[in-house]
Design a protein around this motif. Structure first.
Motif, short mmCIF file in Angstrom:
data_model
loop_
_atom_site.label_atom_id
_atom_site.label_comp_id
_atom_site.label_asym_id
_atom_site.label_seq_id
_atom_site.Cartn_x
_atom_site.Cartn_y
_atom_site.Cartn_z
N LYS A 54 0.84 -1.20 0.00
CA LYS A 54 0.00 0.00 0.00
C LYS A 54 0.87 1.25 0.00
O LYS A 54 1.91 1.30 0.66
N SER A 72 -1.07 7.08 -0.40
CA SER A 72 -2.32 7.53 -1.05
C SER A 72 -3.45 6.51 -0.82
O SER A 72 -4.61 6.88 -0.71
N ASP A 73 -3.09 5.21 -0.74
CA ASP A 73 -4.11 4.19 -0.42
C ASP A 73 -4.62 4.34 1.02
O ASP A 73 -5.80 4.13 1.31
N VAL A 108 -7.20 6.96 1.11
CA VAL A 108 -8.53 6.48 0.69
C VAL A 108 -9.25 5.85 1.87
O VAL A 108 -10.44 6.08 2.10
N GLU A 109 -8.49 5.10 2.67
CA GLU A 109 -9.10 4.48 3.85
C GLU A 109 -9.50 5.54 4.88
O GLU A 109 -10.55 5.42 5.53
#
Lengths: 135, 90
Positions: free
Chosen positions: B37, B40-41, B44-45
């Motif tokens: 991950k 940036s991932d 999103v979370e």
């Protein structure tokens, strides 16, 4: 005497200025960032400053070292308050000591401008109407 | 798990410090790579956890293990991520 630190205590400007005089210095520029009693039409009672302390200290030291070398400064003092800072008190003090005034002024301006945009410190304003706002 | 710390206005939307799962520990190397991950991932979370923070998150800078980095940086278990709203010292 290079001093760069964060403190919860009031900043003693006179004492720090007295420590800044130097035989090779032709100019000392002192900037004091202070808490004023208004912001965008609202009555401000006081500010509170917060930071990520390890990174703020480390990044301030890097900033001071870079500035000192670039403008050939003799000395730099940079102190930033944390916690509550009342009206008319100093939140940040920057003293630049140089052979000539041009370098002392330019370096001082660069330090405060860069501090505001690059160092992990935040302030919260507390208003007379009992509201508060992150800045 | 990675440790996440948020600051200033973000503390109105999240706990100042919390933990997120980044990858399953029992994955083999190939699967682990696919499961990598980026920060940036993680963002999103964070938006999923509190959609109201989306606008502020878009303005944030990050540091991984006390060094500034980009949102493209890959996170590993045990990392510590700081999420910084725009600074306002001085």
């Amino acid at each position: 005497m290079q001093l760069t630190y964060l403190t919860y205590e009031p900043i003693n400007i006179v004492s720090l200025l007295e420590h800044s005089h130097h035989r090779q210095a032709g100019a000392i520029v002192l900037f004091s960032g202070e808490t004023r009693d208004n912001h965008q039409g609202k009555d401000v009672l006081y500010l509170e400053y917060f930071c990520q302390e390890q990174m703020a200290q480390k990044e301030l030291e890097k900033l001071v070292a870079y500035t000192k070398e670039k403008w050939h400064l003799i000395d730099v003092i940079l102190v930033h308050r944390l916690g509550r800072v009342d009206i008319k008190e100093t939140s940040v003090l920057i003293i630049t000591v140089a052979a000539h005034r041009a370098e002392a002024y330019e370096a001082n301006r660069y330090l405060i401008d860069t501090l505001k945009s690059e160092i992990p410190i935040w302030k919260k304003e507390f208003y007379a109407d009992s509201t508060e706002q992150w800045q | 798990m990675i440790e996440i710390q948020v600051f200033a206005s973000l503390t109105d939307y999240y706990q100042a410090k919390f933990f997120l799962q980044v990858a399953q520990e029992e994955l083999d190397d190939k699967q682990a790579n696919e499961a990598e991950k980026k920060i940036s991932d993680i963002f999103v979370e964070l938006e999923k956890i509190n959609p109201k923070a989306k606008k502020i998150l878009a303005t944030c800078r990050v540091a991984l293990n006390e060094e500034f980095c980009s949102l493209e940086q890959i996170v590993k278990a045990g990392d510590r991520l700081f999420v910084f709203p725009p600074f306002s010292g001085g």
